[in-house]
Scaffold this active site. Structure first.
Site, mmCIF file in Angstrom:
data_model
loop_
_atom_site.group_PDB
_atom_site.id
_atom_site.type_symbol
_atom_site.label_atom_id
_atom_site.label_comp_id
_atom_site.label_asym_id
_atom_site.label_seq_id
_atom_site.Cartn_x
_atom_site.Cartn_y
_atom_site.Cartn_z
ATOM 1 N N GLU A 114 0.855 -1.192 0.000
ATOM 2 C CA GLU A 114 0.000 0.000 0.000
ATOM 3 C C GLU A 114 0.893 1.244 0.000
ATOM 4 O O GLU A 114 1.454 1.585 -1.022
ATOM 5 C CB GLU A 114 -0.998 -0.071 1.166
ATOM 6 C CG GLU A 114 -1.898 -1.313 0.988
ATOM 7 C CD GLU A 114 -3.086 -1.400 1.907
ATOM 8 O OE1 GLU A 114 -3.367 -0.469 2.655
ATOM 9 O OE2 GLU A 114 -3.762 -2.440 1.863
HETATM 10 C C1 HEC Z 1 -3.134 0.349 -1.846
HETATM 11 C C2 HEC Z 1 -4.555 0.500 -1.598
HETATM 12 C C3 HEC Z 1 -4.989 1.163 -0.318
HETATM 13 C C4 HEC Z 1 -4.560 2.356 0.224
HETATM 14 C C5 HEC Z 1 -3.464 3.271 -0.292
HETATM 15 C C6 HEC Z 1 -5.386 2.562 1.375
HETATM 16 N N1 HEC Z 1 -6.289 1.554 1.523
HETATM 17 FE FE1 HEC Z 1 -7.741 1.440 2.923
HETATM 18 N N2 HEC Z 1 -8.046 -0.478 2.424
HETATM 19 C C7 HEC Z 1 -7.474 -1.142 1.349
HETATM 20 C C8 HEC Z 1 -7.736 -2.568 1.450
HETATM 21 C C9 HEC Z 1 -7.285 -3.631 0.471
HETATM 22 C C10 HEC Z 1 -8.471 -2.752 2.640
HETATM 23 C C11 HEC Z 1 -8.931 -4.086 3.240
HETATM 24 C C12 HEC Z 1 -7.708 -4.723 3.912
HETATM 25 C C13 HEC Z 1 -8.027 -5.791 4.905
HETATM 26 O O1 HEC Z 1 -9.164 -5.875 5.374
HETATM 27 O O2 HEC Z 1 -7.105 -6.563 5.245
HETATM 28 C C14 HEC Z 1 -8.675 -1.412 3.207
HETATM 29 C C15 HEC Z 1 -9.436 -1.137 4.346
HETATM 30 C C16 HEC Z 1 -9.728 0.142 4.788
HETATM 31 C C17 HEC Z 1 -10.708 0.475 5.805
HETATM 32 C C18 HEC Z 1 -11.605 -0.510 6.535
HETATM 33 C C19 HEC Z 1 -13.007 -0.485 5.997
HETATM 34 C C20 HEC Z 1 -13.841 -1.619 6.530
HETATM 35 O O3 HEC Z 1 -15.061 -1.634 6.290
HETATM 36 O O4 HEC Z 1 -13.297 -2.535 7.167
HETATM 37 C C21 HEC Z 1 -10.663 1.836 5.981
HETATM 38 C C22 HEC Z 1 -11.494 2.657 6.935
HETATM 39 C C23 HEC Z 1 -9.623 2.342 5.098
HETATM 40 N N3 HEC Z 1 -9.106 1.285 4.370
HETATM 41 C C24 HEC Z 1 -9.200 3.656 5.047
HETATM 42 C C25 HEC Z 1 -7.983 4.021 4.454
HETATM 43 C C26 HEC Z 1 -7.264 5.252 4.739
HETATM 44 C C27 HEC Z 1 -7.696 6.311 5.704
HETATM 45 C C28 HEC Z 1 -6.133 5.229 3.966
HETATM 46 C C29 HEC Z 1 -5.015 6.241 3.910
HETATM 47 C C30 HEC Z 1 -4.296 6.475 5.152
HETATM 48 C C31 HEC Z 1 -6.181 4.003 3.189
HETATM 49 N N4 HEC Z 1 -7.296 3.289 3.539
HETATM 50 C C32 HEC Z 1 -5.245 3.652 2.228
HETATM 51 C C33 HEC Z 1 -6.743 -0.538 0.353
HETATM 52 C C34 HEC Z 1 -6.055 0.658 0.526
#
Ligand code: HEC
Ligand code: HEC
Length: 309
Positions: A114
């Site tokens: 990420e």
């Molecule tokens: C490279 C892609 C990527 C980036 C960059 C990223 N995310 Fe995500 N995000 C994901 C993925 C894939 C998951 C699920 C991962 C898991 O559950 O293991 C996730 C899960 C989440 C969730 C949980 C939602 C739920 O319903 O469980 C939140 C809130 C979130 N991200 C916010 C953010 C925030 C704030 C940032 C920046 C600081 C960010 N993400 C950066 C891909 C990304």
């Protein structure tokens, strides 16, 4: 199911297993700062990727890919869930490993697939930008810190509630807010037992459940990874193997592909699989179409959805 779930006949809030959304009280200035940070590429090691890269707000808050990719094109193993209404979930991530939105941010910030960065590097970069320094000094006693950055981003996320969906209007007593086909879809959704897992304000997000209650979903996998163990990775309990947080269905018509592994390409596929693996039922194409019509009524409003990222 229970009597309490039967529709009320008069006006006012219906007694249903799905509840209308309410907004969360937020600090507008922190939300604005958090929104800027949500789009800030300096949060990633090569300064190329922001949160919005994988959570595209104008497209439902996910990224439209089976699994996300981050810096240097590194491919992850999980499907990106929507950030809309995430504040209402019992915990964050498919396995619920982060208790709060603030805690969740450590995940993407450090993950190699990420953003691959770290807090000292991020704080240094933000400090070098006078506009950030001024904004943080105004809103937080400690100025720019890991905690204040997390709090601002989380505050922005708490503002991402999609109010006023047609289904919520119906729940609040407007009989004509949804049409007969959509009502039929909702009746099927209840009748099949989808509401046993997808319910409450967020139509999900409040329970952990097995993926594969009635049939082994993972039997067709040629390689099962640690991430497919779900809740087990958090609790270490054998009974939690393959249990996941039930996803919210509020934005589901916008966030294909589906499931933690992104293997269901379309909403039709996801519903058919839910019938097979969770309920032991074969759901017909016509029934699936009605359920999709109902699910589309759950999509609420947010200015970020309509006006872009
Ligand atoms: C490279 C892609 C990527 C980036 C960059 C990223 N995310 Fe995500 N995000 C994901 C993925 C894939 C998951 C699920 C991962 C898991 O559950 O293991 C996730 C899960 C989440 C969730 C949980 C939602 C739920 O319903 O469980 C939140 C809130 C979130 N991200 C916010 C953010 C925030 C704030 C940032 C920046 C600081 C960010 N993400 C950066 C891909 C990304
Ligand atoms: C026993 C609990 C349970 C029941 C019953 C159930 N679901 Fe699910 N649903 C889940 C879980 C858990 C997941 C996540 C599975 C995964 O990611 O591997 C899920 C995922 C989904 C998804 C994909 C959402 C996304 O963002 O990826 C859809 C769509 C869905 N369910 C619809 C339905 C429908 C429609 C029904 C009824 C026909 C139903 N579900 C019945 C627990 C359930």
């Amino acid at each position: 199911m229970t009597a309490a779930w039967a529709s009320s006949s008069g006006n006012g809030l219906r007694h249903e297993p799905i509840r209308p959304l309410n907004s969360i009280v937020v600090d507008a200035e922190k939300v604005a700062l958090g929104e800027r940070l949500f789009h800030e590429t300096r949060l990633s090691a090569d300064q190329s990727i922001s949160c919005a890269h994988c959570h595209i707000l104008s497209e439902g808050g996910a990224d439209g890919l089976p699994t996300s990719f981050g810096i240097g094109g590194n491919k992850g193993v999980m499907n990106s869930p929507t950030v809309y209404n995430a504040a209402l979930n019992i915990a964050q991530f498919w396995d619920g490993r982060a208790k709060t939105l603030e805690d969740q941010i450590d995940g993407p910030l450090h993950a190699e697939a990420e953003m691959g960065s770290n807090w000292p590097a991020v704080i240094t970069l933000l400090h070098a930008d006078k506009s950030y320094k001024t904004a943080f000094d105004k809103l937080y006693d400690e100025g720019i810190s890991e905690q204040s950055v997390k709090n601002a981003i989380a505050e922005f996320e708490r503002s991402l509630i999609t109010l006023n969906s047609r289904f919520d209007q119906y729940l609040l007593g407007d009989e004509r807010a949804i049409n007969d086909e959509e009502k039929k879809g909702y009746a099927l959704f209840k009748g099949f037992g989808c509401v046993a897992c997808h319910q409450g304000e967020n139509v999900g997000g409040n329970l952990y459940q097995s993926m594969g209650v009635m049939a082994d979903y993972f039997a067709s996998y040629d390689h099962e990874g640690k991430h497919d163990y779900g809740r087990f990775n958090v609790t270490g309990k054998v009974t939690d193997i393959h249990r996941f947080k039930v996803p919210s269905l509020r934005m589901v018509t916008l966030t294909a592909p589906y499931f933690h592994d992104g293997k269901a390409k379309t909403l039709e596929d996801a519903i058919r699989d839910m019938g097979k693996y969770q309920l032991g039922l074969s759901i017909s194409d016509a029934e699936i179409a009605s359920i999709i019509a109902f699910l589309a009524t759950l999509r609420g409003e947010h200015h970020k959805l309509d006006r872009g990222n």
